[in-house]
Design a protein around this motif. Structure first.
Motif, mmCIF file in Angstrom:
data_model
loop_
_atom_site.group_PDB
_atom_site.id
_atom_site.type_symbol
_atom_site.label_atom_id
_atom_site.label_comp_id
_atom_site.label_asym_id
_atom_site.label_seq_id
_atom_site.Cartn_x
_atom_site.Cartn_y
_atom_site.Cartn_z
ATOM 1 N N ASP A 216 -75.542 57.252 -21.736
ATOM 2 C CA ASP A 216 -74.453 56.342 -21.789
ATOM 3 C C ASP A 216 -74.311 55.611 -23.044
ATOM 4 O O ASP A 216 -73.468 54.760 -23.305
ATOM 5 C CB ASP A 216 -74.192 55.510 -20.261
ATOM 6 C CG ASP A 216 -75.330 54.554 -20.455
ATOM 7 O OD1 ASP A 216 -76.117 54.778 -20.915
ATOM 8 O OD2 ASP A 216 -75.249 54.006 -19.163
ATOM 9 N N GLU A 217 -75.161 55.715 -23.792
ATOM 10 C CA GLU A 217 -75.230 54.857 -25.263
ATOM 11 C C GLU A 217 -76.257 55.504 -26.236
ATOM 12 O O GLU A 217 -77.108 56.265 -25.945
ATOM 13 C CB GLU A 217 -75.881 53.237 -24.509
ATOM 14 C CG GLU A 217 -76.214 52.288 -25.463
ATOM 15 C CD GLU A 217 -76.797 51.089 -25.185
ATOM 16 O OE1 GLU A 217 -76.934 50.255 -25.905
ATOM 17 O OE2 GLU A 217 -77.633 51.144 -24.277
ATOM 18 N N ILE A 218 -75.819 55.059 -27.327
ATOM 19 C CA ILE A 218 -76.538 55.418 -28.503
ATOM 20 C C ILE A 218 -77.124 53.848 -29.091
ATOM 21 O O ILE A 218 -76.191 53.205 -29.640
ATOM 22 C CB ILE A 218 -75.862 55.999 -29.769
ATOM 23 C CG1 ILE A 218 -75.166 57.630 -29.104
ATOM 24 C CG2 ILE A 218 -76.557 56.296 -30.808
ATOM 25 C CD1 ILE A 218 -74.416 58.353 -29.939
ATOM 26 N N LEU B 193 -72.144 65.222 -29.254
ATOM 27 C CA LEU B 193 -72.129 64.187 -27.962
ATOM 28 C C LEU B 193 -71.161 64.854 -26.546
ATOM 29 O O LEU B 193 -71.059 63.801 -25.803
ATOM 30 C CB LEU B 193 -71.941 62.641 -28.199
ATOM 31 C CG LEU B 193 -72.785 62.271 -29.527
ATOM 32 C CD1 LEU B 193 -72.197 60.915 -29.951
ATOM 33 C CD2 LEU B 193 -74.160 62.140 -29.301
ATOM 34 N N THR C 13 -71.318 63.962 -22.371
ATOM 35 C CA THR C 13 -72.269 62.561 -21.867
ATOM 36 C C THR C 13 -71.142 61.738 -21.137
ATOM 37 O O THR C 13 -70.079 61.776 -21.151
ATOM 38 C CB THR C 13 -72.870 62.398 -23.149
ATOM 39 O OG1 THR C 13 -71.963 61.731 -24.201
ATOM 40 C CG2 THR C 13 -73.615 63.276 -23.797
ATOM 41 N N ILE D 277 -70.995 58.573 -22.950
ATOM 42 C CA ILE D 277 -71.117 57.638 -24.090
ATOM 43 C C ILE D 277 -69.549 57.096 -24.146
ATOM 44 O O ILE D 277 -68.995 58.081 -24.285
ATOM 45 C CB ILE D 277 -71.650 58.302 -25.179
ATOM 46 C CG1 ILE D 277 -73.081 58.608 -25.031
ATOM 47 C CG2 ILE D 277 -71.373 57.177 -26.355
ATOM 48 C CD1 ILE D 277 -73.720 59.338 -26.255
ATOM 49 N N ARG E 55 -66.272 64.364 -22.141
ATOM 50 C CA ARG E 55 -67.001 63.256 -21.702
ATOM 51 C C ARG E 55 -66.511 62.659 -20.319
ATOM 52 O O ARG E 55 -65.341 62.962 -19.913
ATOM 53 C CB ARG E 55 -67.123 62.300 -22.856
ATOM 54 C CG ARG E 55 -67.835 62.694 -23.937
ATOM 55 C CD ARG E 55 -67.784 61.784 -25.089
ATOM 56 N NE ARG E 55 -66.612 60.975 -25.044
ATOM 57 C CZ ARG E 55 -65.403 61.503 -25.250
ATOM 58 N NH1 ARG E 55 -65.374 62.498 -25.813
ATOM 59 N NH2 ARG E 55 -64.666 60.424 -25.336
ATOM 60 N N ILE F 200 -63.469 56.999 -25.334
ATOM 61 C CA ILE F 200 -64.332 56.611 -26.159
ATOM 62 C C ILE F 200 -63.717 55.992 -27.132
ATOM 63 O O ILE F 200 -62.655 56.677 -27.666
ATOM 64 C CB ILE F 200 -65.434 57.637 -26.786
ATOM 65 C CG1 ILE F 200 -66.478 56.842 -27.559
ATOM 66 C CG2 ILE F 200 -64.695 58.690 -27.385
ATOM 67 C CD1 ILE F 200 -67.572 57.778 -28.053
#
Length: 638
Positions: free
Chosen positions: A105-107, A123, A126, A128, A149, A153
């Motif tokens: 859930d995060e970069i 990605l 996911t 994110i 996803r 986003i």
């Protein structure tokens, strides 16, 4: 991109010819054997700086074996939840695949800030929802995949990636809250205007499925954004929101655009004129009569297709006819009121290149969509029609009475290979139409209540027939497949025959016709309660079907009950399926579920070989073979 895709196709063909890749059941995909995959990974890791840990069940970042010289990292299909907070030190990294780590859930901000050489980042699949500010440092990124996803986003920062050529957000979710009724209320999400800064973008994909759009909301592209993407070559935006009144003006101005897929809710949004005439190589355009419909569809990259719901050719402007419908190879009509017959559509749309045509009504709709498929007496223009058509599908045209009124010009339908009719409930006769199709290879007649026969004497003898498959599925009124002296040439190439639920049928063929079935390999006969014989016996002589390999007989209580002897001889028979046929000693249980279970047990029967005169050991009740024979048809009405 078209050239690059062509190179890929050539390389894949070479690898398949070299047995390094295999065909896949999924369209557009290939398979690789595990041994080939492992060998390829080993070579790539040792020589090219690849680090591959795909599908290893990793739950966290494990850098063992990772080195600074890596050029590609694949961690796809794992269970990674967190990435390291520190920098990833791989200054030469060009490919990073993190897709299908569902709970990622995060970069972290620092993780990617030194990946200046990164070209491709995936990605997809996911969780994110936020891209870090360091994303802007990926100045050489050319391809970014954010497909499927769980959360919407914000990609505003992507607008700073000036070298980006591919941006894919296929099945990107919107965001839905709960409505007063307690159900999720789809909410519109708008892509940022910064997308318009991606002046090197060549592919933009925001296609969505109807299921995703109806649940998670609509993603909208602002007006005057698409028109800024001057290098755009491919655009996919079915189930995507936009200002419909202006979209074609924006698209027509993109001189490099070659592939377009989009859906609009009404033909009125197609302007009467555009400043520049588009030159699209491939397209899939859905025009439906209402926004909340599930009718929008998508096609493949090489599609030249239209899907109309409630639209006819007469409502389309001339520039659209020239730029789109004249090139169309696949056309689907659904519930299109105002269509008199398909000849009018052919002439209005100049459909000379059409290869696949589907015309559908609705069996619960009282509106009379069409009573005549074609009527040449009303046609103004002359010449042949549908000269390149290869497949014709007629679905739920419950008021259809005639296939063709008048005579078609020579050359019409001369390339038709597949004729499929389903739920045309009052159509009684197809023989005159069918027997004039010299290249017909597959005939599928399913659920035609008033159909009385398939072939008959129509005053002429076809010179040739390429018919290889015929599937006749009831309910219907068929007492005989052939009415009167049928043209024998129609059966000389027949290899597969399915007869299902023809409740008035007493025999399949007369003896003289049966003698033409020398190419028949597969025969499935099921749920014909009055069927007494397969062939009408003359002088107690059996008819030899020399190439018949697979024979399935199910729920035929009267078969051979009167004569007590079989009327066919099958020297090549290999598979025999007999269910609920009491005259056969090797028939399985009449209980269908028990029959299916028993079919999984493979056995061979000497008595079955003797019964049908086979020179081969005959395998009894192979359920996979039964499924194969059934799977050739358009579907069984149980």
């Amino acid at each position: 991109m078209v050239e690059a895709r062509g190179i890929v196709v050539s390389v894949v063909k070479y690898l398949k010819d070299s047995s390094l890749l295999m065909d896949s059941e999924k369209n557009g995909c290939v398979k690789m054997h595990d041994v080939i995959r492992d060998t390829a990974i080993q070579i790539a890791e040792s020589e090219d700086g690849f680090w591959v840990k795909a599908g290893c069940g990793l739950k966290g970042w494990r850098p063992r074996g990772l080195h600074a010289g890596c050029t590609a990292i694949s961690l796809m299909r794992n269970e990674i939840r967190k990435l390291p907070e520190e920098e990833l030190v791989c200054p030469h990294l060009q490919i990073l695949l993190l897709n299908r780590n569902d709970d990622l859930d995060e970069i972290p901000e620092k993780f990617i800030q030194k990946l200046n050489e990164l070209r491709l980042l995936d990605l997809s699949d996911t969780s994110i929802s936020v891209l870090p500010q360091s994303f802007s440092l990926l100045t050489n990124l050319q391809a970014l995949y954010l497909d499927s996803r769980k959360k919407f986003i914000d990609i505003s920062i992507v607008g700073k990636l000036k070298k980006l050529e591919i941006l894919s957000m296929r099945n990107c979710p919107g965001s839905g809250g709960l409505s007063r009724s307690g159900y999720e209320s789809p909410e519109e999400r708008v892509l940022p205007r910064e997308i318009g800064h991606l002046t090197n973008l060549r592919i933009l994909d925001v296609n969505r499925s109807w299921a995703r759009a109806s649940v998670s909301g609509v993603v909208t592209i602002p007006s005057k954004v698409i028109s800024k993407l001057h290098k755009l070559e491919e655009l996919y935006m079915v189930y995507c929101g936009f200002e419909e009144a202006n979209i074609f003006d924006e698209l027509a101005g993109l001189s490099n655009l070659k592939i377009v897929q989009l859906g609009i809710s009404d033909a009125k949004y197609i302007p009467n004129n555009v400043e520049a005439k588009p030159d699209w190589d491939y397209f899939y355009i859905s025009i439906v009569s209402r926004r909340d419909s599930a009718a929008y569809k998508t096609g493949d990259h090489n599609s030249r297709s239209l899907f109309f719901r409630g639209v006819t050719m007469s409502t389309l402007p001339d520039w659209f006819i020239n730029a789109v419908t004249k090139k169309t190879e696949k056309l689907e009509y659904e519930c299109c009121r105002g269509m008199s017959d398909i000849l009018m559509e052919y002439d209005h749309g100049r459909l000379h290149k059409l290869k696949h045509l589907t015309v559908s009504g609705h069996f619960l709709d009282s509106y009379v969509y069409m009573t005549e498929l074609m009527n040449t007496t009303r046609r103004v223009q002359k010449g042949s029609v549908f000269e390149n058509l290869e497949e014709l599908h007629l679905i739920s045209l419950i008021h259809l009475e005639e296939l063709c009124v008048g005579e078609l010009q020579p050359g019409s339908l001369s390339n038709l290979k597949v004729l499929h009719m389903f739920c045309c409930l009052i159509l009684k006769n197809v023989s005159k139409f069918v027997q004039r199709l010299p290249n017909l290879e597959k005939l599928d007649l399913n659920w035609m209540d008033e159909l009385e026969y398939v072939f008959g004497c129509e005053g002429f003898e076809p010179e040739q027939s390429k018919l290889r498959e015929m599937h006749l599925l009831g309910p219907n009124l068929v007492k005989k497949i052939c009415s009167g002296p049928a043209p024998r040439v129609m059966f000389q190439s027949l290899k597969s025959l399915t007869i299902y639920r023809c409740e008035l049928l007493r025999s399949l063929f007369a003896c003289d016709v049966a003698q033409c079935l020398f190419q028949l390999e597969d025969l499935l006969v099921e749920q014909c309660p009055l069927l007494g014989t397969v062939i009408e016996v003359v002088n107690n002589e059996k008819t030899v079907l020399p190439k018949l390999k697979n024979l399935a007989l199910r729920k035929l209580p009267m078969l051979y009950g009167a004569s007590g002897t079989v009327d066919i001889e099958c020297p090549s028979l290999e598979h025999l399926i007999v269910v609920d046929c009491p005259q056969f000693s090797f028939s399985t249980s009449s209980n269908y579920s028990e029959s299916l279970e028993s079919m999984n047990h493979v056995s061979f029967s000497t008595s079955a070989s003797d019964y049908f005169g086979s020179t081969n050991p005959v395998q009894l009740n192979d359920f996979q073979m039964y499924q194969f024979l059934r799977g050739r048809t358009s579907g069984f009405q149980l």
